[in-house]
Structures are given as C-alpha cells and as structure tokens.
Design a protein around this motif. Sequence first.
Motif, PDB file in Angstrom:
ATOM      1  N   ASP A 112       0.830  -1.209   0.000  1.00 10.83           N
ATOM      2  CA  ASP A 112       0.000   0.000   0.000  1.00 10.83           C
ATOM      3  C   ASP A 112       0.866   1.262   0.000  1.00 10.83           C
ATOM      4  OD1 ASP A 112      -2.644   1.201   0.033  1.00 10.83           O
ATOM      5  OD2 ASP A 112      -2.162   1.839   2.076  1.00 10.83           O
ATOM      6  N   SER A 113       2.041   1.190   0.604  1.00 12.31           N
ATOM      7  CA  SER A 113       2.934   2.359   0.619  1.00 12.31           C
ATOM      8  C   SER A 113       3.538   2.656  -0.752  1.00 12.31           C
ATOM      9  CB  SER A 113       4.056   2.157   1.655  1.00 12.31           C
ATOM     10  OG  SER A 113       4.997   1.204   1.183  1.00 12.31           O
ATOM     11  N   ARG A 114       3.465   1.713  -1.672  1.00 10.43           N
ATOM     12  CA  ARG A 114       4.075   1.860  -2.993  1.00 10.43           C
ATOM     13  C   ARG A 114       3.111   2.407  -4.056  1.00 10.43           C
ATOM     14  NH1 ARG A 114       7.690  -3.571  -3.856  1.00 10.43           N
ATOM     15  NH2 ARG A 114       8.197  -3.957  -1.691  1.00 10.43           N
ATOM     16  N   VAL A 115       1.850   2.616  -3.673  1.00 14.04           N
ATOM     17  CA  VAL A 115       0.854   3.112  -4.633  1.00 14.04           C
ATOM     18  C   VAL A 115       0.232   4.397  -4.089  1.00 14.04           C
ATOM     19  CG1 VAL A 115       0.337   0.829  -5.605  1.00 14.04           C
ATOM     20  CG2 VAL A 115      -0.971   1.669  -3.635  1.00 14.04           C
ATOM     21  N   ILE A 122     -12.166   1.977  -7.173  1.00 12.21           N
ATOM     22  CA  ILE A 122     -11.626   1.669  -8.501  1.00 12.21           C
ATOM     23  C   ILE A 122     -12.278   0.391  -9.012  1.00 12.21           C
ATOM     24  CG2 ILE A 122      -9.414   2.836  -8.180  1.00 12.21           C
ATOM     25  CD1 ILE A 122      -8.187   0.030  -7.612  1.00 12.21           C
ATOM     26  N   LEU A 123     -12.342   0.293 -10.338  1.00 15.67           N
ATOM     27  CA  LEU A 123     -12.884  -0.910 -10.953  1.00 15.67           C
ATOM     28  C   LEU A 123     -11.813  -1.996 -10.971  1.00 15.67           C
ATOM     29  CD1 LEU A 123     -14.789   0.624 -13.997  1.00 15.67           C
ATOM     30  CD2 LEU A 123     -15.655   0.109 -11.703  1.00 15.67           C
ATOM     31  N   PRO A 124     -12.206  -3.247 -10.774  1.00 15.84           N
ATOM     32  CA  PRO A 124     -11.229  -4.334 -10.858  1.00 15.84           C
ATOM     33  C   PRO A 124     -10.807  -4.520 -12.308  1.00 15.84           C
ATOM     34  CG  PRO A 124     -13.418  -5.199 -10.307  1.00 15.84           C
ATOM     35  CD  PRO A 124     -13.530  -3.712 -10.396  1.00 15.84           C
ATOM     36  N   SER A 125      -9.621  -4.059 -12.630  1.00 14.29           N
ATOM     37  CA  SER A 125      -9.137  -4.082 -14.011  1.00 14.29           C
ATOM     38  C   SER A 125      -7.634  -3.866 -13.997  1.00 14.29           C
ATOM     39  CB  SER A 125      -9.840  -2.989 -14.835  1.00 14.29           C
ATOM     40  OG  SER A 125      -9.587  -1.716 -14.271  1.00 14.29           O
ATOM     41  N   GLY A 126      -7.087  -3.470 -15.134  1.00 13.04           N
ATOM     42  CA  GLY A 126      -5.657  -3.166 -15.231  1.00 13.04           C
ATOM     43  C   GLY A 126      -4.929  -4.163 -16.092  1.00 13.04           C
ATOM     44  N   SER A 127      -3.719  -4.466 -15.690  1.00 15.06           N
ATOM     45  CA  SER A 127      -2.915  -5.448 -16.417  1.00 15.06           C
ATOM     46  C   SER A 127      -3.524  -6.835 -16.220  1.00 15.06           C
ATOM     47  CB  SER A 127      -1.482  -5.442 -15.868  1.00 15.06           C
ATOM     48  OG  SER A 127      -1.482  -5.877 -14.516  1.00 15.06           O
ATOM     49  N   SER A 128      -3.067  -7.804 -17.003  1.00 15.58           N
ATOM     50  CA  SER A 128      -3.582  -9.173 -16.841  1.00 15.58           C
ATOM     51  C   SER A 128      -3.342  -9.678 -15.427  1.00 15.58           C
ATOM     52  CB  SER A 128      -2.927 -10.109 -17.854  1.00 15.58           C
ATOM     53  OG  SER A 128      -3.251  -9.722 -19.166  1.00 15.58           O
ATOM     54  N   ALA A 175      -2.757  -6.094  -6.308  1.00 15.18           N
ATOM     55  CA  ALA A 175      -3.312  -5.794  -7.629  1.00 15.18           C
ATOM     56  C   ALA A 175      -2.981  -4.357  -8.015  1.00 15.18           C
ATOM     57  CB  ALA A 175      -4.819  -6.032  -7.647  1.00 15.18           C
ATOM     58  N   ARG A 176      -3.141  -3.431  -7.070  1.00 16.51           N
ATOM     59  CA  ARG A 176      -2.815  -2.031  -7.342  1.00 16.51           C
ATOM     60  C   ARG A 176      -1.328  -1.874  -7.647  1.00 16.51           C
ATOM     61  NH1 ARG A 176      -4.082   2.371  -3.703  1.00 16.51           N
ATOM     62  NH2 ARG A 176      -4.150   3.512  -5.671  1.00 16.51           N
ATOM     63  N   TYR A 177      -0.491  -2.558  -6.866  1.00 23.36           N
ATOM     64  CA  TYR A 177       0.954  -2.472  -7.076  1.00 23.36           C
ATOM     65  C   TYR A 177       1.353  -3.041  -8.437  1.00 23.36           C
ATOM     66  CZ  TYR A 177       5.879  -3.560  -6.873  1.00 23.36           C
ATOM     67  OH  TYR A 177       7.203  -3.668  -7.192  1.00 23.36           O
ATOM     68  N   VAL A 178       0.819  -4.209  -8.776  1.00 29.73           N
ATOM     69  CA  VAL A 178       1.148  -4.842 -10.055  1.00 29.73           C
ATOM     70  C   VAL A 178       0.691  -3.945 -11.205  1.00 29.73           C
ATOM     71  CG1 VAL A 178       0.562  -6.802 -11.569  1.00 29.73           C
ATOM     72  CG2 VAL A 178       1.263  -7.206  -9.195  1.00 29.73           C
ATOM     73  N   ASN A 179      -0.482  -3.346 -11.085  1.00 28.26           N
ATOM     74  CA  ASN A 179      -0.957  -2.437 -12.133  1.00 28.26           C
ATOM     75  C   ASN A 179      -0.040  -1.229 -12.266  1.00 28.26           C
ATOM     76  OD1 ASN A 179      -3.093  -3.980 -13.026  1.00 28.26           O
ATOM     77  ND2 ASN A 179      -4.556  -3.050 -11.629  1.00 28.26           N
ATOM     78  N   SER A 182       3.141  -2.221 -13.902  1.00 28.02           N
ATOM     79  CA  SER A 182       2.899  -2.515 -15.317  1.00 28.02           C
ATOM     80  C   SER A 182       2.490  -1.268 -16.093  1.00 28.02           C
ATOM     81  CB  SER A 182       1.791  -3.575 -15.448  1.00 28.02           C
ATOM     82  OG  SER A 182       2.150  -4.747 -14.768  1.00 28.02           O
ATOM     83  N   ARG A 183       2.523  -0.123 -15.414  1.00 32.85           N
ATOM     84  CA  ARG A 183       2.158   1.179 -16.012  1.00 32.85           C
ATOM     85  C   ARG A 183       0.730   1.192 -16.545  1.00 32.85           C
ATOM     86  NH1 ARG A 183       7.751   0.702 -17.599  1.00 32.85           N
ATOM     87  NH2 ARG A 183       8.961   2.358 -16.598  1.00 32.85           N
TER      88      ARG A 183
END
Length: 192
Positions: A112-115, A122-128, A175-179, A182-183
């Motif tokens: 959480d500190s990294r985002v 937010i909608l559940p989406s983003g990178s795969s 999920a937020r961090y991975v997104n 992944s930009r």
Amino acid sequence: MARRPAKSQLYTRTGDAGKTALFGGKRVAKDDPRVAAYGSIDELNSFLGAAATFIRQRQVVGVIETIQNELFNIGAELSSDKPVRRTAKQKGSFVLEAARVRWLEDLIDDYDSRVPPLRTFILPSGSSGGAMLHVARAVCRRAERELITLSRTAQINPNVLAYMNRLCDLLFAMARYVNKASRRTETAWRKS
C-alpha cells in the motif's frame, strides 16, 4: 528390469453418490458447508496460480507461492471436523498461527505504501496480472463468507478467519501495485 511402482488412480468412484470423505474418514455431502469452504479456498489457490503466470515482479510471485502453500495448509485444517489444535507443533496437525496474519499485515502496509492513496473506488481491471489478482480477491471474499457460515455450526480456528480477511486486503494492495508496476492506470468508479 525393475518394475515401476503402481500408479494410483485419479478416480475412486466413492463420490459418485454425492458424498466425500473428510480428513479422518467421516463422509459428508459434497455441498456440506465445510466442503464448500475448503473448495472455495482451493478455487482461490488456483486463481492465484493463474495470476502468477501474468506477473513479472518476482517478489510478488514469491509472496503468491507462499500464500498458495498456506492455503493448502488451511484446506487441510478445514478438511478435518476434529477440534482445532492450538499449536502447529503437534504431529500431523495443520494449524495456522497468528504470526501468519501479522505477516499479511506487514505485506499490506508495504504494498500500500508503494501506490498512490485512493480517493475513490476503482474498478477491478488493469494489467492481466492485476486483473487476475482482483478476481482472486473476489473469490477470497466468497471463501471468507463461507467460513463464517461454517463457523456458526463448527469450531474454526480464529486465525484462519483473520487470515482470509487480511488476504483479501493484501490481494487488493498487490493488484494495485502490479498495475502500477505494469504502467496501467486504474479506472475510477463513476456513479451513473
């Protein structure tokens, strides 16, 4: 020439009438709340394995693999209708300890500190990988609900309930961090 040991069959036919065996041999219906709960945990474990195939951050994949092993332990603990042993050091026991819940809390704080802070849903989406972690989070919430249903009629290790609750939060943070890594921009919820 040495003979190979006989390979066990994947099917037993013992569940054809809608019953399955708990750890220890007791037979219950396949839709028993205990079976539903550890079945959802197995489904969660599978979604985590799928999510890991899309994630490039090795640290995240390592965390997922650790969680997958712990979910197997939780499934083993839940597959027995015997009273919960209070220590994992007893032979043959699978008992989740409170330290594992604290480990999840530390990971939640770290990711959480990294985002950026959230200002809206937010909608559940983003990178795969991020989207798959959101799916895993939703499955985790269902497993948590099924554990609560089971806890009304059976003794459940309170650390398992806390672990599943924290795991949902961790999967959201990861999920937020991975997104972000992944930009991929998060999609804000818009009220209709």
